[in-house]
Write an enzyme that holds these catalytic residues in place. Sequence first.
Site, PDB file in Angstrom:
ATOM      1  N   SER A 126      -6.545  -2.555  17.352  1.00  0.00           N
ATOM      2  CA  SER A 126      -6.356  -3.682  18.262  1.00  0.00           C
ATOM      3  C   SER A 126      -5.388  -4.681  17.659  1.00  0.00           C
ATOM      4  O   SER A 126      -5.345  -4.868  16.431  1.00  0.00           O
ATOM      5  CB  SER A 126      -7.709  -4.362  18.477  1.00  0.00           C
ATOM      6  OG  SER A 126      -7.535  -5.605  19.133  1.00  0.00           O
ATOM      7  N   TYR A 168     -15.614  -8.534  14.646  1.00  0.00           N
ATOM      8  CA  TYR A 168     -15.100  -7.404  15.437  1.00  0.00           C
ATOM      9  C   TYR A 168     -13.709  -6.995  14.934  1.00  0.00           C
ATOM     10  O   TYR A 168     -13.442  -5.821  14.647  1.00  0.00           O
ATOM     11  CB  TYR A 168     -15.045  -7.775  16.928  1.00  0.00           C
ATOM     12  CG  TYR A 168     -14.093  -6.925  17.717  1.00  0.00           C
ATOM     13  CD1 TYR A 168     -14.377  -5.588  17.966  1.00  0.00           C
ATOM     14  CD2 TYR A 168     -12.875  -7.445  18.185  1.00  0.00           C
ATOM     15  CE1 TYR A 168     -13.484  -4.796  18.659  1.00  0.00           C
ATOM     16  CE2 TYR A 168     -11.981  -6.663  18.885  1.00  0.00           C
ATOM     17  CZ  TYR A 168     -12.280  -5.343  19.115  1.00  0.00           C
ATOM     18  OH  TYR A 168     -11.383  -4.553  19.796  1.00  0.00           O
ATOM     19  N   LYS A 196     -12.135  -3.447  12.892  1.00  0.00           N
ATOM     20  CA  LYS A 196     -10.945  -2.655  13.248  1.00  0.00           C
ATOM     21  C   LYS A 196     -10.033  -2.509  12.029  1.00  0.00           C
ATOM     22  O   LYS A 196      -9.527  -1.425  11.746  1.00  0.00           O
ATOM     23  CB  LYS A 196     -10.188  -3.310  14.403  1.00  0.00           C
ATOM     24  CG  LYS A 196     -10.898  -3.236  15.740  1.00  0.00           C
ATOM     25  CD  LYS A 196     -10.976  -1.800  16.258  1.00  0.00           C
ATOM     26  CE  LYS A 196     -11.622  -1.706  17.622  1.00  0.00           C
ATOM     27  NZ  LYS A 196     -11.900  -0.308  18.032  1.00  0.00           N
TER      28      LYS A 196
HETATM   29  C1  UD1 Z   1      -9.695 -10.734  23.802  1.00  0.00           C
HETATM   30  C2  UD1 Z   1     -10.352 -10.657  22.466  1.00  0.00           C
HETATM   31  C3  UD1 Z   1      -9.600  -9.675  21.605  1.00  0.00           C
HETATM   32  C4  UD1 Z   1      -9.553  -8.311  22.288  1.00  0.00           C
HETATM   33  C5  UD1 Z   1      -8.917  -8.472  23.676  1.00  0.00           C
HETATM   34  C6  UD1 Z   1      -8.987  -7.169  24.428  1.00  0.00           C
HETATM   35  C7  UD1 Z   1     -11.361 -12.875  22.209  1.00  0.00           C
HETATM   36  C8  UD1 Z   1     -11.317 -14.186  21.503  1.00  0.00           C
HETATM   37  N1  UD1 Z   1     -10.400 -11.980  21.892  1.00  0.00           N
HETATM   38  O1  UD1 Z   1      -8.407 -11.222  23.606  1.00  0.00           O
HETATM   39  O2  UD1 Z   1     -10.208  -9.536  20.362  1.00  0.00           O
HETATM   40  O3  UD1 Z   1      -8.798  -7.417  21.535  1.00  0.00           O
HETATM   41  O4  UD1 Z   1      -9.627  -9.459  24.406  1.00  0.00           O
HETATM   42  O5  UD1 Z   1      -8.427  -7.273  25.687  1.00  0.00           O
HETATM   43  O6  UD1 Z   1     -12.240 -12.628  23.013  1.00  0.00           O
HETATM   44  N2  UD1 Z   1      -8.998 -16.963  29.521  1.00  0.00           N
HETATM   45  C9  UD1 Z   1      -9.332 -17.971  30.399  1.00  0.00           C
HETATM   46  N3  UD1 Z   1     -10.509 -17.886  31.081  1.00  0.00           N
HETATM   47  C10 UD1 Z   1     -11.380 -16.827  30.958  1.00  0.00           C
HETATM   48  C11 UD1 Z   1     -11.036 -15.787  30.033  1.00  0.00           C
HETATM   49  C12 UD1 Z   1      -9.848 -15.882  29.336  1.00  0.00           C
HETATM   50  O7  UD1 Z   1      -8.574 -18.930  30.552  1.00  0.00           O
HETATM   51  O8  UD1 Z   1     -12.443 -16.826  31.590  1.00  0.00           O
HETATM   52  C13 UD1 Z   1      -7.708 -16.986  28.813  1.00  0.00           C
HETATM   53  C14 UD1 Z   1      -7.787 -16.954  27.297  1.00  0.00           C
HETATM   54  O9  UD1 Z   1      -7.861 -18.237  26.753  1.00  0.00           O
HETATM   55  C15 UD1 Z   1      -6.454 -16.238  26.954  1.00  0.00           C
HETATM   56  C16 UD1 Z   1      -6.235 -15.299  28.134  1.00  0.00           C
HETATM   57  O10 UD1 Z   1      -7.007 -15.825  29.197  1.00  0.00           O
HETATM   58  O11 UD1 Z   1      -5.402 -17.154  26.921  1.00  0.00           O
HETATM   59  C17 UD1 Z   1      -6.668 -13.877  27.875  1.00  0.00           C
HETATM   60  O12 UD1 Z   1      -8.007 -13.866  27.413  1.00  0.00           O
HETATM   61  P1  UD1 Z   1      -8.831 -12.512  27.204  1.00  0.00           P
HETATM   62  O13 UD1 Z   1      -8.665 -11.627  28.384  1.00  0.00           O
HETATM   63  O14 UD1 Z   1     -10.208 -12.859  26.772  1.00  0.00           O
HETATM   64  O15 UD1 Z   1      -8.042 -11.778  26.029  1.00  0.00           O
HETATM   65  P2  UD1 Z   1      -7.728 -12.279  24.521  1.00  0.00           P
HETATM   66  O16 UD1 Z   1      -8.314 -13.592  24.256  1.00  0.00           O
HETATM   67  O17 UD1 Z   1      -6.290 -12.091  24.283  1.00  0.00           O
END
Ligand code: UD1
Length: 337
Positions: free
Chosen positions: A126, A150, A154
Site C-alpha cells: 500500500s 496497519y 505492510k
Molecule cells: C485510507 C487509509 C489508507 C489506505 C487507503 C485505502 C486512513 C487514514 N488511510 O487512505 O491507509 O491505504 O485508505 O484506500 O484511513 N475523506 C472525507 N470524508 C470521509 C472519508 C474521507 O473527507 O468520510 C477524505 C480524507 O480526508 C481524504 C480523502 O477523503 O482526503 C480520501 O480518504 P480515504 O478514502 O479514507 O483514503 P485515504 O485517507 O487516502
Amino acid sequence: MTRTILVTGGAGYIGSHTSVLLLQRGFDIVIADDLSNSSLRAVETIEVLGDRRVAFEEVDLTDQAAVAGVFDRHPIEGVIHFAGVKAVGESVQEPLRYYRTNLTSAMNLLDEMAAHEVWDLVFSSSATVYGDPEMLPIDESAPTRPTNPYGRTKLMIEDICRDVARADRRWRINLLRYFNPIGAHSSGDLGEDPRGIPNNLVPFVMQVAVGRRQQVEVFGNDWDTPDGTGVRDYIHVLDLAEGHLAALDHLETGCDELNLGTGHGASVFEVIKTTENVSGKAIPFEVVDRRAGDIACSLAEVSKANRRLDWRADRNLEVMLSDAWRWQSKHPEGYGD
Ligand code: UD1
C-alpha cells in the site's frame, strides 16, 4: 498448460476483481479466504463473470497447517496475497491483532510456498508505507515511514519478502503499492462492500447517493491543495486488477516494489461533484475537522510500473465513479441484499 494461482483474500474487494480477470485469462484459481470481511456471494459472482469454476478454500491463514493443506490439495504455481486486516483506525485500537494476523499469515504463506517449491508471489502492499510524503509525486525510492500499525504491517511484510528473496534466489516477488482503489466491475455485480460505517471516502459518498446515509463529512477544507480538500490518486479497481496480471507476467528474480496509481489527483470536492453528475443525485455534505493522521495530498509516480509491467491505468474519475454508482444502485445493501 494451465497455471494455477492461489488468490488469498480472493473474495474481497480487489481480490475478487483480480480473480475474474485471472479466469478470463485462462488461469485456474484457488481462492483462500476466511470470509471475515467478505462474502461467498462474491465468489459466486466471480464464477459467473469469469465463466469458470473456482476452487474455494475457507481458511484462516494464521493456521499454518491449514495453509499447508491448501498447497497439498492444489497444483499451485503462483500466489497473489491480498488477505489481511486493513482498517487504519482499528489497527491503532488493536495493534496486536493487526501484527499477529497480517504478519503470521504472510510468514505461514511464505513458509508453505517454499516447502511446496512455489516461488512466484505478488503482494498487496500500500502507498500507506510512505506515510506523509516529503515530495510529490511519490516514487518507489521515497522514504518509508508509515504512521499507523496497519501501515507498519505492510512495510514489515515487504521487508520479510526482501529478506527471503535475498536469502534464496529462487524467489520472484513483486510488491504492489496501491494508491486509492475505487470503482467496481462494469457489470455492476462486483464491488466494494464495507461492513459497518465506511472509513473511506468513495464508499461513504455512494451510500449517501443511494440514500443509506444523510450526508458526507468532509474532513477539512483548509488543506494546502487547490480547493482546500484532500487530494488522492484514485485508481479504478479494474485497472488495479490488470496491474496484478501484469505483475504476475513480469516477475523477475528477487523482490521489487511498484507503485500502482494513475499519477493524477482528485480532491474530495471533485469526488462529490463527479458523483452528483454520474448519479443524478444530490450529495449533501458538511465540512468538519480534519481526521487524525490524514495528509493533504498523495500522488503516485507511475513510470516504473508503466515501464516494468508494460501496464497503465487508463480509466478516469468519471468512469471510476459511474462504475461505483452502478454497483451501489444495483446492490444498495452490497452482497447482503
Ligand atoms: C485510507 C487509509 C489508507 C489506505 C487507503 C485505502 C486512513 C487514514 N488511510 O487512505 O491507509 O491505504 O485508505 O484506500 O484511513 N475523506 C472525507 N470524508 C470521509 C472519508 C474521507 O473527507 O468520510 C477524505 C480524507 O480526508 C481524504 C480523502 O477523503 O482526503 C480520501 O480518504 P480515504 O478514502 O479514507 O483514503 P485515504 O485517507 O487516502
